[in-house]
Write an enzyme that holds these catalytic residues in place. Sequence first.
Site, short mmCIF file in Angstrom:
data_model
loop_
_atom_site.label_atom_id
_atom_site.label_comp_id
_atom_site.label_asym_id
_atom_site.label_seq_id
_atom_site.Cartn_x
_atom_site.Cartn_y
_atom_site.Cartn_z
N ASN A 152 -14.46 -19.69 -8.12
CA ASN A 152 -16.11 -19.89 -8.39
C ASN A 152 -16.92 -18.46 -8.15
O ASN A 152 -16.78 -18.09 -6.95
CB ASN A 152 -16.36 -21.09 -7.43
CG ASN A 152 -18.05 -21.28 -7.59
OD1 ASN A 152 -18.67 -20.47 -8.11
ND2 ASN A 152 -18.55 -22.36 -7.03
N HIS A 184 -20.67 -23.85 -15.56
CA HIS A 184 -20.56 -23.08 -14.14
C HIS A 184 -18.90 -23.53 -13.74
O HIS A 184 -18.54 -24.67 -13.77
CB HIS A 184 -21.46 -23.52 -13.18
CG HIS A 184 -21.04 -22.76 -12.03
ND1 HIS A 184 -20.70 -21.83 -11.66
CD2 HIS A 184 -21.19 -23.71 -10.60
CE1 HIS A 184 -20.38 -21.57 -10.40
NE2 HIS A 184 -20.55 -22.46 -9.72
N CYS A 191 -25.97 -20.47 -7.46
CA CYS A 191 -24.87 -20.48 -8.86
C CYS A 191 -25.67 -20.60 -10.12
O CYS A 191 -25.00 -20.04 -11.08
CB CYS A 191 -23.84 -21.71 -8.52
SG CYS A 191 -22.95 -21.44 -7.19
O1 UT7 Z 1 -20.99 -23.47 -6.99
C1 UT7 Z 1 -21.05 -24.96 -6.59
C2 UT7 Z 1 -19.96 -24.60 -5.25
N1 UT7 Z 1 -19.72 -25.68 -4.88
C3 UT7 Z 1 -18.80 -26.79 -5.60
O2 UT7 Z 1 -18.76 -26.99 -6.78
C4 UT7 Z 1 -17.97 -27.73 -4.51
C5 UT7 Z 1 -17.81 -29.27 -5.27
N2 UT7 Z 1 -16.73 -29.66 -4.35
C6 UT7 Z 1 -15.37 -29.58 -4.49
O3 UT7 Z 1 -15.12 -28.91 -5.33
C7 UT7 Z 1 -14.74 -30.57 -3.58
O4 UT7 Z 1 -15.50 -31.21 -2.88
C8 UT7 Z 1 -13.67 -29.51 -2.52
C9 UT7 Z 1 -12.63 -28.86 -3.56
C10 UT7 Z 1 -14.18 -28.54 -1.89
C11 UT7 Z 1 -12.80 -30.38 -1.82
O5 UT7 Z 1 -12.24 -31.44 -2.37
P1 UT7 Z 1 -12.16 -32.99 -2.19
O6 UT7 Z 1 -11.36 -33.69 -3.15
O7 UT7 Z 1 -13.76 -33.57 -2.13
O8 UT7 Z 1 -11.48 -33.23 -0.83
P2 UT7 Z 1 -12.11 -33.49 0.62
O9 UT7 Z 1 -13.19 -32.64 1.17
O10 UT7 Z 1 -12.54 -34.88 0.34
O11 UT7 Z 1 -10.74 -33.44 1.53
C12 UT7 Z 1 -9.66 -34.32 1.24
C13 UT7 Z 1 -8.55 -34.02 2.01
C14 UT7 Z 1 -9.08 -34.01 3.71
O12 UT7 Z 1 -8.14 -34.53 4.77
P3 UT7 Z 1 -7.93 -36.11 5.01
O13 UT7 Z 1 -9.28 -36.03 5.95
O14 UT7 Z 1 -8.09 -36.68 3.95
O15 UT7 Z 1 -6.72 -35.99 5.96
C15 UT7 Z 1 -9.37 -32.47 4.18
O16 UT7 Z 1 -9.56 -32.26 5.36
O17 UT7 Z 1 -8.36 -32.80 2.09
C16 UT7 Z 1 -8.31 -31.90 3.35
N3 UT7 Z 1 -8.68 -30.28 2.86
C17 UT7 Z 1 -7.65 -29.50 2.40
N4 UT7 Z 1 -6.21 -29.54 2.50
C18 UT7 Z 1 -5.59 -28.88 1.85
C19 UT7 Z 1 -9.66 -29.98 2.50
N5 UT7 Z 1 -9.69 -28.56 2.07
C20 UT7 Z 1 -8.03 -28.24 2.09
C21 UT7 Z 1 -7.54 -27.48 1.65
N6 UT7 Z 1 -6.24 -27.60 1.49
N7 UT7 Z 1 -8.13 -26.25 1.37
#
Ligand code: UT7
Length: 322
Positions: A279, A249, A113
Amino acid sequence: MAGKIIGYGSYLPSKKLSNEDLSHMVETNNEWIVERTGIESRNISDPNVETTSYMASEAAIKAIENAGIDAKEIDLIIVATTTPNYVFPSMSCIVQRETGAINSACFDLNSACPGFVTAFNTAQAYINAGQYETILVVGSECLSNYTDWKDRGTCILFGDGAGAIVLKKNEKVECDFIMRASGKRGDCLHCESAMQDVEQTDAFKESIYMRMKGQEVFKFAVTEVPKVIEDLLAKIGKEAKEIDLYVLHQANKRIIESVSKRLKVDILKFPMNIQNTGNTSSASIPVLLDELRKKGELKEGMKLVLSSFGGGLSWGATYIEL
Ligand code: UT7
């Protein structure tokens, strides 16, 4: 002495993929995606036409036109990408062919990125060394080719597109930067193989998709991005409030908000287009710069900080005067 940005261009595929569309592909919904990322829709390329080199060339043609120069004046082209459509020739050689920049040297650069910011800094270093005077810098990505459309942790985040700028040697503008990396944390965000049309084992199929430990990448970004910006400001002897715009970014709205809070700078100084693009990796900053230019929000003499982070892990920040 540094390279002044004299032209901007971008290309986004016309096909839009909305959160609603994604909710029919994986278990997700519009509210979750908007609340956790700020993304409402993203652009997805037509794989037969809108390849990485095609989008890079389209963005480059617009940037050269906007610069008002003859393509033959360009003496170096750098394309930043993690998703080239050929192993070789380089994307930059294809951009040279399509733009008619026949007097340029060409190479591609991959630092995930932060690729555009890395290419921008590389171009500035060449200008500063007196090696080249007019450089085309492009970020272009076709991430949809490497997206596992069954993985809701990643498929909601990414989009395709390209952005480009032209830099011209200028005695009056200043530029400085810091670049950092942490290879030992590389498994947070990776894609192991380029797509190949061969008989594929399950292990091979797994290796062609992006995989990400979302929370780890999130924590890394909200910790390292403000720190590298603070270190850059200290290096150039400026305070955070002296910067007109922080062009970050576009990975997650919450990451950008967190950086604004940590630097104690109004969020209005952090322009965003993530809601419409998702992204787009190394394309995100030049696409946003072109949007700002079109809206008349970039003015002569403005002081900008560009900052990006991602796979590697790698990250960095750049100071540039317009
Ligand atoms: O260019 C650099 C690239 N990457 C990034 O910048 C990514 C950085 N990370 C992020 O942006 C965030 O971590 C994400 C957007 C990917 C995820 O958000 P989060 O607030 O960290 O969510 P999480 O992974 O902690 O998941 C929370 C809950 C989980 O469920 P439980 O275990 O609490 O029941 C996940 O299974 O949300 C669930 N979940 C979803 N629910 C609906 C994960 N993805 C999804 C989804 N839709 N797409």
